[in-house]
Design a protein around this motif. Sequence first.
Motif, PDB file in Angstrom:
ATOM      1  N   GLY A  65       0.775  -1.196  -0.149  1.00 37.10           N
ATOM      2  CA  GLY A  65      -0.019  -0.042   0.072  1.00 37.10           C
ATOM      3  C   GLY A  65       0.726   1.135  -0.111  1.00 37.10           C
ATOM      4  N   MET A  66       1.994   1.088   0.602  1.00 37.47           N
ATOM      5  CA  MET A  66       2.867   2.334   0.779  1.00 37.47           C
ATOM      6  C   MET A  66       3.615   2.652  -0.591  1.00 37.47           C
ATOM      7  SD  MET A  66       4.115   2.454   4.916  1.00 37.47           S
ATOM      8  CE  MET A  66       4.503   0.398   4.723  1.00 37.47           C
ATOM      9  N   LEU A  67       4.158   1.789  -1.193  1.00 40.03           N
ATOM     10  CA  LEU A  67       5.027   1.796  -2.509  1.00 40.03           C
ATOM     11  C   LEU A  67       4.762   2.967  -3.451  1.00 40.03           C
ATOM     12  CD1 LEU A  67       6.675  -1.756  -2.998  1.00 40.03           C
ATOM     13  CD2 LEU A  67       7.653   0.268  -2.529  1.00 40.03           C
ATOM     14  N   PRO A  68       3.470   2.805  -3.889  1.00 38.22           N
ATOM     15  CA  PRO A  68       2.891   3.715  -5.101  1.00 38.22           C
ATOM     16  C   PRO A  68       3.144   5.074  -4.311  1.00 38.22           C
ATOM     17  CG  PRO A  68       1.291   1.910  -4.945  1.00 38.22           C
ATOM     18  CD  PRO A  68       2.340   1.783  -3.784  1.00 38.22           C
ATOM     19  N   ARG A  69       2.796   5.460  -3.299  1.00 32.81           N
ATOM     20  CA  ARG A  69       3.159   6.828  -2.570  1.00 32.81           C
ATOM     21  C   ARG A  69       4.657   7.297  -2.403  1.00 32.81           C
ATOM     22  NH1 ARG A  69       0.107   8.733   2.646  1.00 32.81           N
ATOM     23  NH2 ARG A  69       1.759  10.080   3.457  1.00 32.81           N
ATOM     24  N   ILE A  70       5.408   6.025  -2.159  1.00 36.82           N
ATOM     25  CA  ILE A  70       6.831   6.501  -1.994  1.00 36.82           C
ATOM     26  C   ILE A  70       7.398   6.807  -3.612  1.00 36.82           C
ATOM     27  CG2 ILE A  70       9.130   5.210  -1.273  1.00 36.82           C
ATOM     28  CD1 ILE A  70       7.450   3.873   1.107  1.00 36.82           C
ATOM     29  N   LEU A  71       7.268   5.789  -4.294  1.00 35.60           N
ATOM     30  CA  LEU A  71       7.892   5.890  -5.797  1.00 35.60           C
ATOM     31  C   LEU A  71       7.216   6.769  -6.448  1.00 35.60           C
ATOM     32  CD1 LEU A  71       8.176   1.911  -6.501  1.00 35.60           C
ATOM     33  CD2 LEU A  71       9.874   3.444  -5.649  1.00 35.60           C
ATOM     34  N   ASN A  72       6.019   7.271  -6.300  1.00 31.73           N
ATOM     35  CA  ASN A  72       5.232   8.155  -7.384  1.00 31.73           C
ATOM     36  C   ASN A  72       5.245   9.649  -6.860  1.00 31.73           C
ATOM     37  OD1 ASN A  72       4.685   6.236  -9.399  1.00 31.73           O
ATOM     38  ND2 ASN A  72       2.983   5.338  -8.170  1.00 31.73           N
ATOM     39  N   GLU A  73       5.193   9.763  -5.501  1.00 39.57           N
ATOM     40  CA  GLU A  73       5.234  11.098  -4.874  1.00 39.57           C
ATOM     41  C   GLU A  73       6.140  11.716  -3.838  1.00 39.57           C
ATOM     42  OE1 GLU A  73       1.057  11.060  -2.841  1.00 39.57           O
ATOM     43  OE2 GLU A  73       0.432   9.869  -4.452  1.00 39.57           O
ATOM     44  N   GLY A  74       7.164  10.806  -4.125  1.00 40.67           N
ATOM     45  CA  GLY A  74       8.328  11.152  -3.076  1.00 40.67           C
ATOM     46  C   GLY A  74       8.029  10.991  -1.760  1.00 40.67           C
ATOM     47  N   CYS A  75       7.125  10.303  -1.291  1.00 40.38           N
ATOM     48  CA  CYS A  75       6.590   9.806  -0.015  1.00 40.38           C
ATOM     49  C   CYS A  75       5.977  11.233   0.679  1.00 40.38           C
ATOM     50  CB  CYS A  75       7.816   9.420   0.912  1.00 40.38           C
ATOM     51  SG  CYS A  75       7.327   8.558   2.388  1.00 40.38           S
ATOM     52  N   SER A  76       5.210  11.850  -0.156  1.00 37.45           N
ATOM     53  CA  SER A  76       4.566  13.012   0.096  1.00 37.45           C
ATOM     54  C   SER A  76       3.745  12.925   1.620  1.00 37.45           C
ATOM     55  CB  SER A  76       3.607  13.611  -1.000  1.00 37.45           C
ATOM     56  OG  SER A  76       2.592  13.071  -1.201  1.00 37.45           O
ATOM     57  N   GLY A  77       3.913  13.758   2.495  1.00 37.92           N
ATOM     58  CA  GLY A  77       2.909  13.632   3.503  1.00 37.92           C
ATOM     59  C   GLY A  77       3.692  12.857   4.788  1.00 37.92           C
ATOM     60  N   CYS A  78       4.898  12.268   4.331  1.00 37.49           N
ATOM     61  CA  CYS A  78       5.572  11.284   5.468  1.00 37.49           C
ATOM     62  C   CYS A  78       6.249  12.374   6.245  1.00 37.49           C
ATOM     63  CB  CYS A  78       6.724  10.628   4.505  1.00 37.49           C
ATOM     64  SG  CYS A  78       5.962   9.463   3.655  1.00 37.49           S
ATOM     65  N   THR A  79       6.509  11.636   7.553  1.00 37.59           N
ATOM     66  CA  THR A  79       7.286  12.609   8.287  1.00 37.59           C
ATOM     67  C   THR A  79       8.926  12.251   7.817  1.00 37.59           C
ATOM     68  OG1 THR A  79       7.797  10.562   9.624  1.00 37.59           O
ATOM     69  CG2 THR A  79       5.968  11.728  10.386  1.00 37.59           C
ATOM     70  N   PRO A  80       9.788  13.214   8.721  1.00 34.06           N
ATOM     71  CA  PRO A  80      11.294  13.086   8.004  1.00 34.06           C
ATOM     72  C   PRO A  80      11.681  11.685   8.467  1.00 34.06           C
ATOM     73  CG  PRO A  80      10.725  15.248   9.210  1.00 34.06           C
ATOM     74  CD  PRO A  80       9.582  14.463   9.307  1.00 34.06           C
ATOM     75  N   LYS A  81      11.246  11.067   9.375  1.00 26.56           N
ATOM     76  CA  LYS A  81      11.860   9.749   9.933  1.00 26.56           C
ATOM     77  C   LYS A  81      11.411   8.860   8.749  1.00 26.56           C
ATOM     78  CE  LYS A  81      12.522   7.578  14.125  1.00 26.56           C
ATOM     79  NZ  LYS A  81      12.179   7.466  15.367  1.00 26.56           N
ATOM     80  N   GLN A  82      10.042   8.640   8.361  1.00 26.25           N
ATOM     81  CA  GLN A  82       9.623   7.942   7.314  1.00 26.25           C
ATOM     82  C   GLN A  82      10.348   8.180   6.045  1.00 26.25           C
ATOM     83  OE1 GLN A  82       5.430   9.010   7.721  1.00 26.25           O
ATOM     84  NE2 GLN A  82       4.805   7.524   8.938  1.00 26.25           N
ATOM     85  N   VAL A  83      10.652   9.494   5.889  1.00 25.04           N
ATOM     86  CA  VAL A  83      11.232   9.540   4.630  1.00 25.04           C
ATOM     87  C   VAL A  83      12.668   8.990   4.666  1.00 25.04           C
ATOM     88  CG1 VAL A  83      12.667  11.255   3.075  1.00 25.04           C
ATOM     89  CG2 VAL A  83      10.179  11.663   3.865  1.00 25.04           C
ATOM     90  N   GLU A  84      13.300   9.150   5.766  1.00 19.21           N
ATOM     91  CA  GLU A  84      14.792   8.695   5.868  1.00 19.21           C
ATOM     92  C   GLU A  84      14.769   7.194   5.895  1.00 19.21           C
ATOM     93  OE1 GLU A  84      17.578   7.749   9.895  1.00 19.21           O
ATOM     94  OE2 GLU A  84      16.336   9.676   9.680  1.00 19.21           O
ATOM     95  N   LYS A  85      13.680   6.128   6.590  1.00 17.49           N
ATOM     96  CA  LYS A  85      13.498   5.095   6.515  1.00 17.49           C
ATOM     97  C   LYS A  85      13.419   4.672   4.995  1.00 17.49           C
ATOM     98  CE  LYS A  85      12.931   4.102  11.314  1.00 17.49           C
ATOM     99  NZ  LYS A  85      12.248   3.537  12.285  1.00 17.49           N
ATOM    100  N   SER A  86      12.467   5.014   4.372  1.00 18.59           N
ATOM    101  CA  SER A  86      12.002   4.825   3.243  1.00 18.59           C
ATOM    102  C   SER A  86      13.469   4.844   2.166  1.00 18.59           C
ATOM    103  CB  SER A  86      10.896   5.326   2.490  1.00 18.59           C
ATOM    104  OG  SER A  86      11.267   6.504   2.331  1.00 18.59           O
TER     105      SER A  86
END
Length: 111
Positions: A65-86
């Motif tokens: 469920g998360m991959l499309p948002r990570i790959l297509n939206e640059g993890c928009s709406g993610c916290t800095p920690k979530q961006v770092e981990k992804s």
Amino acid sequence: MKSTVVILIVLAVLAAVASAQQTSWETLETMDVDNVLKNTKLVKRYLDCLLDRGRCEKNGKDWKGMLPRILNEGCSGCTPKQVEKSDQIVNFMKANHSEDWAAIEAKYKTG
């Protein structure tokens, strides 16, 4: 009266969906990425799940469920920690599982 019931049902469904999405992203927030990436069997299970080659457990389903948002939206709406981990996971996959990563990008990335 009927419209009030319909509105309440729609709101309940939206709340359930939002709650499920939050749980998925919390997985990324709390995940011990270093330990996961060191566990080759676990990484293989996640890859098999993501690429529909095997069974998916809860975390694998969350990742799907998360991959499309990570790959297509640059993890928009993610916290800095979530961006770092992804970013850590993506970089690991590119370096250590490049063929699988290419298949994941082909499957989940649009445009």
